[in-house]
Design a protein around this motif. Structure first.
Motif, mmCIF file in Angstrom:
data_model
loop_
_atom_site.group_PDB
_atom_site.id
_atom_site.type_symbol
_atom_site.label_atom_id
_atom_site.label_comp_id
_atom_site.label_asym_id
_atom_site.label_seq_id
_atom_site.Cartn_x
_atom_site.Cartn_y
_atom_site.Cartn_z
ATOM 1 N N TYR A 68 1.127 3.011 3.540
ATOM 2 C CA TYR A 68 0.434 2.038 2.698
ATOM 3 C C TYR A 68 -0.875 1.569 3.317
ATOM 4 O O TYR A 68 -1.846 1.284 2.613
ATOM 5 N N ASN A 69 -0.937 1.480 4.642
ATOM 6 C CA ASN A 69 -2.206 1.148 5.307
ATOM 7 C C ASN A 69 -3.269 2.175 4.956
ATOM 8 O O ASN A 69 -4.395 1.833 4.604
ATOM 9 N N LYS A 84 9.579 -2.923 -0.791
ATOM 10 C CA LYS A 84 10.616 -2.390 0.098
ATOM 11 C C LYS A 84 12.002 -2.809 -0.420
ATOM 12 O O LYS A 84 12.959 -2.041 -0.402
ATOM 13 N N LYS A 99 6.575 -6.305 0.688
ATOM 14 C CA LYS A 99 7.943 -6.713 1.018
ATOM 15 C C LYS A 99 8.853 -6.545 -0.214
ATOM 16 O O LYS A 99 9.965 -6.030 -0.141
ATOM 17 N N LYS A 123 4.922 1.901 6.581
ATOM 18 C CA LYS A 123 3.867 0.899 6.707
ATOM 19 C C LYS A 123 2.496 1.586 6.827
ATOM 20 O O LYS A 123 1.531 1.202 6.190
#
Ligand SMILES: Nc1ncnc2c1ncn2[C@@H]1O[C@H](COP(=O)(O)OP(=O)(O)OP(=O)(O)O)[C@@H](O)[C@H]1O
Ligand SMILES: [Mg+2]
Length: 559
Positions: free
Chosen positions: A247-248, A488, A485, A244
């Motif tokens: 990607y942030n 993933k 999402k 996460k």
């Protein structure tokens, strides 16, 4: 007395040569020979024989008769990162008439195979899920789990040998160290491994030499933190440990408008990882910044000018913990690689409060390794199960490990994941060997789709002995993910396809759709890359668009 004891331990004539004679992971079944079963029958009926202790793991060096027939010349190449350890070992490998390179990462094996083939030394690339065979190859570059202890080589290399102390993968390094049958065996890694390796090889009769190296180009720990993302520049690699967060960070950096980011992290398909790394390495590409996890942390030669730790903590599956000295050194060591575009490497942190830990770790030696990982093979577990009737693989493993005897130089590798799979697989009407196989498959039990995929494969296999990919997956439904999402989910689908390919190499007739699975895997990789390029964070995401790709496992009740 000693020789008597030895004979009692290892006299069963058919037992010793059979086990570990495999290119499978060391804990894998090696094909029980009829004579082994015959011996077992004889053994069972012989009232006079003293009970053979299969849980005695005190002499693992005797498990590899092939290697024990040789007096190997072992050369330990030790020193800091970027000091030419692997380079020198590979030079020897390249000029030997046959050889094997065993590395901890697929990317490293891939780099070595590419390098040897380019130098006109035909070299196969072998990992658990791929076999790229080259005509006439007498060399192989493999991930360490695939180390071949059945063949004879002129030269063998084990890279990152300090991983012998890794609590989950250490046993594979131990197996390679004790089991590779080579005239010359080169071990590359941190000096922290030297005393342990010397101790382990005292009993093998090998000749051991240590060669020390110094860094080839400077690595400068900076006294100022990055502070703001506006200070990011070409050649930077920012390191973080959650997907996460990766990607942030990509989003934050790309929305600054000056840089595009390649990403590398563990659950990306290997092909995607390779291509992301290659694109970052390519000076003419627009993707000039790398955002990565510790998947880049070992041995790799990337065009990194500066490593920036965005955090000094990582979740290790159980808890958030500080990075260890060797993790910090390994990751920092990716900056300023010799021969890259950046002759001097720099390393810093995002926040000032992390700098003291960075500086102290870079100045500290890595703690000396004390024990090497070990794990029983299927053969041992099988024999144990025959003599100690237990109901399932879980119970056999649990009892075996409770009773295992080890010398002070070894520890039993952590098998939490394996036990999790065993608990699920024991519900199915499968033989011990099949159960074991599913247990050691590369399933990610923390990923719902991946674990459900495994269960469904095992269920279908136990019912029909045949698993068609189309029963679980509809080809042609994959799409470029539009949301994180969906991304993933696509990564998870890739894992399931990867698992199918892995099983197809071991149960060829029952998993006949390897080609289809492989091509769908490649499509997954391409779609993920497409996402990373087209739908990077510099463009707004269309809302409510989901990938149509679905695995039927998602909607099924799988225990
Ligand atoms: N003598 C040399 N001539 C040319 N290039 C070299 C030489 N020695 C090392 N290199 C290059 O320097 C880089 C770093 O070397 P290498 O990968 O062997 O370091 P290492 O000590 O194994 O690092 P790590 O601990 O990170 O694995 C590589 O790109 C390698 O090809
Ligand atoms: Mg190296």
């Amino acid at each position: 007395m000693a020789s008597l004891l030895l004979r009692r331990r290892f006299s069963p004539p058919v037992f010793q040569p059979l086990q570990y004679e495999t290119t499978e992971p060391c804990w894998f079944y090696s094909g029980l020979h009829l004579s082994l079963v015959t011996w077992l029958r004889h053994y069972n009926s012989s009232s006079s024989s003293k009970k053979f202790d299969f849980t005695d793991l005190t002499q693992p060096e005797t498990w590899y008769p092939n290697a024990r027939r040789k007096k190997r010349n072992v050369i330990l190449h030790v020193g800091p990162t970027n000091s030419g350890k692997t380079y020198h070992a590979l030079k020897r490998l390249e000029c030997s008439s046959s050889g094997i390179y065993c590395g901890p990462l697929r990317l490293l094996a891939w780099e070595v195979a590419k390098r040897l083939n380019k130098a006109k030394v035909p070299c196969d690339l072998i990992t658990g899920q791929e076999k790229d065979q080259v005509d006439g190859a007498k060399h192989k570059a493999v991930t360490v789990e695939m180390g071949d202890v059945t063949s004879d080589f002129k030269c063998a290399v084990i890279d990152e040998i300090q991983m012998i102390g890794c609590k989950t993968r250490g046993f594979s390094f131990t197996r390679a160290l004790l089991g590779l049958s080579a005239d010359e065996l080169h071990l590359c890694g941190d000096a922290a491994a030297v005393p342990l390796v010397q101790e382990l090889l005292k009993v093998t009769g090998d000749d051991v030499k240590v060669q020390h190296y110094e860094r080839l180009s400077p690595l400068v720990p900076l006294n100022v933190p990055l502070g703001s993302f506006s200070n990011i520049r070409t050649g930077d690699c920012i390191v973080t440990f959650s997907r996460k967060e990766i990607y942030n960070l990509k989003k934050v950096i790309e929305t600054g408008g000056k840089h595009l980011c390649s990403v590398v992290y563990g659950s990306l398909p290997p092909l995607t990882r390779t291509r992301q790394a290659t694109r970052f390495n390519d000076a003419s590409s627009d993707f000039d910044v790398l955002v990565a996890s510790d998947a880049i942390g070992m041995g790799l030669n990337l065009n990194i000018s500066r490593i920036i730790f965005s955090t000094m903590k990582k979740f290790d599956g159980i808890e958030m913990r500080k990075l260890t000295v060797s993790e910090i050194k390994q990751i920092a060591g990716r900056a300023g690689r010799y021969g890259s575009s950046f002759p001097v490497g720099e390393v810093t942190c995002l926040d000032a409060h992390d700098l003291p830990l960075l500086h102290s770790s870079l100045n500290a030696p890595s703690p000396i390794l004390e024990r090497a990982g070990l794990f029983p093979t299927f053969d041992l577990l099988y024999m144990y199960s025959r003599l100690n009737i237990k109901s399932g693989l879980y119970e056999i493993l649990e009892h075996f490990l409770e009773n295992a005897k080890l010398s002070a130089n070894y520890f039993i590798t952590d098998c939490e994941e394996l036990l999790k799979v065993a608990a699920v697989i024991d519900e199915l009407p499968l033989g011990l060997h099949d159960k074991y196989l599913f247990c050691i498959s590369p399933v990610d039990m923390s990923d719902d789709i991946s674990s459900q995929g495994l269960t469904q494969f095992a269920q279908n296999y136990s019912k029909n002995g045949l698993v068609r990919l189309k029963e679980i997956f509809t080809p042609g439904t994959l799409e470029v993910p539009k949301t994180p999402k969906a991304l993933k989910e696509l990564e998870s689908i890739h894992k399931v396809l990867d698992l199918y390919v892995w099983l197809s190499y071991r149960l060829e007739e029952s998993f006949p759709d390897r080609e289809l699975a492989s091509s769908q895997k490649d499509i997954c990789s391409l779609l993920i890359e497409e996402f990373l390029e087209r739908f990077g964070w510099q463009k707004p995401m269309p809302k409510k668009v989901q990938s149509n790709a679905r695995l039927s496992v998602l909607s099924q009740d799988v225990r």
